[in-house]
Design an enzyme around this catalytic site. Structure first.
Site, PDB file in Angstrom:
ATOM      1  N   HIS A 110      11.743  -2.072  19.436  1.00  0.00           N
ATOM      2  CA  HIS A 110      12.162  -1.138  18.368  1.00  0.00           C
ATOM      3  C   HIS A 110      13.466  -0.442  18.730  1.00  0.00           C
ATOM      4  O   HIS A 110      13.529   0.295  19.711  1.00  0.00           O
ATOM      5  CB  HIS A 110      11.071  -0.091  18.134  1.00  0.00           C
TER       6      HIS A 110
ATOM      7  N   TYR B 269      17.765  -0.450   8.605  1.00  0.00           N
ATOM      8  CA  TYR B 269      17.628   0.004   7.205  1.00  0.00           C
ATOM      9  C   TYR B 269      18.942   0.529   6.631  1.00  0.00           C
ATOM     10  O   TYR B 269      18.967   1.073   5.541  1.00  0.00           O
ATOM     11  CB  TYR B 269      16.532   1.071   7.086  1.00  0.00           C
TER      12      TYR B 269
ATOM     13  N   HIS C 148      10.072   0.634   5.975  1.00  0.00           N
ATOM     14  CA  HIS C 148      10.489   1.815   6.738  1.00  0.00           C
ATOM     15  C   HIS C 148       9.307   2.677   7.150  1.00  0.00           C
ATOM     16  O   HIS C 148       9.168   3.054   8.311  1.00  0.00           O
ATOM     17  CB  HIS C 148      11.525   2.663   5.981  1.00  0.00           C
TER      18      HIS C 148
ATOM     19  N   ARG D  80       5.812   6.590   3.556  1.00  0.00           N
ATOM     20  CA  ARG D  80       6.426   7.513   2.597  1.00  0.00           C
ATOM     21  C   ARG D  80       7.605   6.874   1.864  1.00  0.00           C
ATOM     22  O   ARG D  80       7.955   7.291   0.768  1.00  0.00           O
ATOM     23  CB  ARG D  80       6.885   8.798   3.306  1.00  0.00           C
TER      24      ARG D  80
ATOM     25  N   HIS E 233       7.253   1.892  10.665  1.00  0.00           N
ATOM     26  CA  HIS E 233       7.084   3.199  11.332  1.00  0.00           C
ATOM     27  C   HIS E 233       5.785   3.825  10.823  1.00  0.00           C
ATOM     28  O   HIS E 233       5.566   3.849   9.608  1.00  0.00           O
ATOM     29  CB  HIS E 233       8.173   4.177  10.875  1.00  0.00           C
TER      30      HIS E 233
ATOM     31  N   GLU F 219       4.141   8.985  13.264  1.00  0.00           N
ATOM     32  CA  GLU F 219       4.944   9.480  14.385  1.00  0.00           C
ATOM     33  C   GLU F 219       4.827  10.995  14.500  1.00  0.00           C
ATOM     34  O   GLU F 219       4.825  11.538  15.598  1.00  0.00           O
ATOM     35  CB  GLU F 219       6.419   9.075  14.173  1.00  0.00           C
TER      36      GLU F 219
ATOM     37  N   HIS G 115       5.182   3.538  16.822  1.00  0.00           N
ATOM     38  CA  HIS G 115       4.705   4.879  17.198  1.00  0.00           C
ATOM     39  C   HIS G 115       3.170   4.928  17.111  1.00  0.00           C
ATOM     40  O   HIS G 115       2.515   4.953  18.124  1.00  0.00           O
ATOM     41  CB  HIS G 115       5.333   6.011  16.367  1.00  0.00           C
TER      42      HIS G 115
ATOM     43  N   ASP H 161      14.026   2.651  20.582  1.00  0.00           N
ATOM     44  CA  ASP H 161      14.098   3.458  19.370  1.00  0.00           C
ATOM     45  C   ASP H 161      15.454   4.153  19.168  1.00  0.00           C
ATOM     46  O   ASP H 161      16.408   3.535  18.729  1.00  0.00           O
ATOM     47  CB  ASP H 161      12.934   4.458  19.387  1.00  0.00           C
TER      48      ASP H 161
HETATM   49 ZN   LIG Z   1      12.400   4.056  14.558  1.00  0.00          ZN
END
Ligand SMILES: [Zn+2]
Length: 455
Positions: A56, A121, A206, A209, A232, A235, A269, A320
């Protein structure tokens, strides 16, 4: 391209001595032979391990490493860091993206990573419109990986909403995407990289949400049957509360209920889990994508590793935000956060498992990282891409370490990555701790970030 003889090497079935590693012309391993005599004229090294797949990354965030550490208010949180990150995302050009990524990938190679899953993204031009070549920024990443010699699993990532069906904010317009746009980017990137030994393509969602779950089926179709799908998830506690408010379920619970999560998936995460979610995630065969340095830096929380691995859960490592690049440090923080939480030692192993903590964590992260990056064969074995790390055992304080003692020393007893030479796809990319093109790539990186840092 040259063969290699290692006095010890970590193979898929464990440590072996006197290992002859023979390369094929196509950048894979032709043969890996333990208990062999050193062939004449072949380079001899002390210790070889498989490099760590990095599951990631957001490459552009390397350009703000260390700049998110000023306290802006007494309740500074993830969300204040995100504001700074959005400013960077808003300004970056394709040329800057290329230069930042190419040097980042050189840094990753020096740390002992040779594959990275880029959760990408940032798709659109500054005004929010698609580029004429829709895959412009994806191709910057692919070209950067080729230039540095880094394996890349590019994950063009769907980002549709700001928050549970609410339209994107102005600061997010470069992320705006539909499954159709992602399909175009995937197709263009696959076409441009079809002969590459280093680049492959999957997809990303992504977060719960930011995408509607009714687009998951489209995204799985775009990905094709065997490519990775990353998301994701869970997290931040705020995200958990928002998910409960919107759906009545917690994030991992909600995803596992409404999407066909299996071994293709990587849940990045997955920090905040109930016991039932921990068990269900382990059972799904998906990978938990742990990013311990970033999660510590952003104050995310602690993943329930001990419970998860005791249910045979699989995991891998991601850098990340790229604030610091070291799989060794990732594992150190992963294990130490568990020890601090549980007030026990050697916590990251399944409950009945005895033996080396570092050895077990390294091997599991290799397997989980390879699965999440879509690499069915990984490590020192015939047919796998010829990627390897020669460790600098002379830099260890203690002499003559063997087997898992090497990994424990590398993770727990020194700060610098113990990586002397690194090969990917059969070519040396790092020799004597130096990336072959470090000077030029570093200069280009610094030139690219300077205008991004000025107000
Ligand atoms: Zn990330």
């Amino acid at each position: 391209m040259s063969d290699l003889f290692a006095r010890q090497a970590l193979l898929p079935d464990g440590w072996h001595q006197n290992v002859t590693i023979t390369l094929a012309k196509d950048g894979t391993f032709a043969k890996v032979t333990p208990n062999s005599a050193a062939p004449a004229g072949v380079e001899q090294v002390a210790c070889v391990v498989p490099p760590m797949p990095n599951l990631h990354s957001h490459a552009f965030q390397r350009a703000m490493s260390g700049l998110g550490e000023k306290r802006a208010n007494p309740d500074d949180t993830f969300w204040t860091w995100r504001k700074l990150m959005y400013q960077l995302a808003h300004r970056i050009t394709p040329e800057q993206m290329h230069a930042i990524s190419a040097y980042l990938y050189a840094e990753m190679l020096c740390a002992g990573y040779t594959q990275v899953a880029e959760f990408h993204y940032l798709h659109n031009a500054h005004d929010g419109a698609a580029y004429a070549q829709k895959a412009t920024l994806s191709l910057c990443l692919a070209n950067a990986a080729e230039e540095a010699g880094m394996g890349l699993t590019l994950l063009p990532t769907l980002y549709t909403y700001a928050l549970w069906q609410k339209p994107l904010q102005d600061a997010q317009k470069r992320f705006a995407s539909t499954p159709e746009l992602i399909a175009d980017i995937v197709t263009a990137t696959q076409a441009a990289t079809q002969d590459s030994k280093l680049v492959r393509v999957g997809v990303g969602l992504h977060s719960l949400r930011a995408v509607a779950l009714d687009t998951v089926a489209d995204m799985l179709r775009i990905a094709g049957p065997h490519t990775p799908v990353h998301i994701h998830i869970a997290e931040q506690m705020q995200e958990v509360r928002d998910c409960i408010a919107a759906t009545g379920q917690r994030p991992v619970e909600h995803l596992l209920t409404h999407a066909p999560v299996d071994a293709r998936w990587c849940l990045v995460h997955a920090t905040h889990l109930t016991e039932a979610e921990t068990q269900a995630l382990a059972k799904s065969g998906a990978i938990a994508g742990l990013c311990p340095i970033t999660e510590a830096n952003l104050g995310d929380g602690i993943f329930p590793l001990a419970d998860y691995v005791s249910h045979n859960g699989r995991f891998g490592l991601g850098s990340d935000s790229n604030i610091l690049l070291s799989p060794w440090e990732e594992l150190r923080i992963l294990e130490y956060s568990q020890r601090l939480h549980h007030q026990k030692r050697c916590v990251g192993l399944p409950s009945k498992h005895l033996g080396s903590t570092g050895g077990w964590l390294y091997r599991e992260s290799l397997k989980g990282g390879a699965q999440a990056c879509g690499l069915p064969e990984w490590g020192l074995q015939a047919g796998a891409r010829a990627d390897l790390c020669v460790l600098d055992t002379e830099a260890f304080l203690l002499p003559d370490l063997m087997g898992d003692d090497v990994l424990d020393a590398a993770i727990f007893s020194q700060t610098a990555p113990p990586v002397l030479h690194v090969m990917s796809a059969g070519q040396w990319r790092v020799r004597d701790r130096q990336h072959h093109n470090a000077t030029a790539l570093r200069q280009a990186f610094r030139q690219a970030v300077r205008p991004l840092l000025s107000n």
